[in-house]
Design a protein around this motif. Sequence first.
Motif: not given
Length: 231
Positions: A16-29
């Motif tokens: 769940l942490t990895l999924r949250l980090a991946a989605v957040s990083s994509l949105v931030l990009l």
Amino acid sequence: MLDWSFPPALWEAVGLTLRLAAVSSLVLLVIGVPLAQWLNTSRMRGAILIETLVSLPIVLPPTVIGFYLLLLMSPQQPLGAAWVSVFGQPLPFSFTGLVIGSVIYSLPFAVQPFQQAFRSIKPSMVESALALGLTPRQTFWSIVMPLSKHGLLTGVSLSFAHTMGEFGVVLMLGGSIPGQTRVASIALYDEAQKLNYPTAHAYAIVLLAISFAILVGIAFLQRRQRVGLLT
């Protein structure tokens, strides 16, 4: 010797942490690139205020951010009420709420490296592209973006790592719901509170290994960027 325990709940929380980090990083990009470019080039007086707001999470306690986001997302507030009317469920204590909080909390860790990457481009290269007839938008996508790739990857990696280590914001917004909002940092805290140190050690060593790997990657990208600027 420590008798570490790696229960299924650990991998659920880490996933769940990895999924949250991946989605957040994509949105931030997606939102960070145009924001960084606008902050670098805008001559509006309000740009300084916006840049300050973007940088605020660096110094503001995470619990303060989480508290005000929790109030803002509450069904009693216009934003929270609108979300409930459209999607049928509240933002607090949901994965979507965590993503919003993570994006806001990690915004400067993406935008500032993006800004630095764009600033490192020699103005003469941009001016030459414009003189050859390219529009500002074409110049940005065909010249600035490719030359900034290492800085962009650094910003994405930093925001990913920062999200991996979040605690205060996710605790305020999501609590500790297994499979929904119980990320690894919260799970580690829960296990330590229960004095279940073997499992707490397991969470800690997994997070340490992931964070170390990310930092090695960031150091590699930064070294590549420095070498590229010298050549």
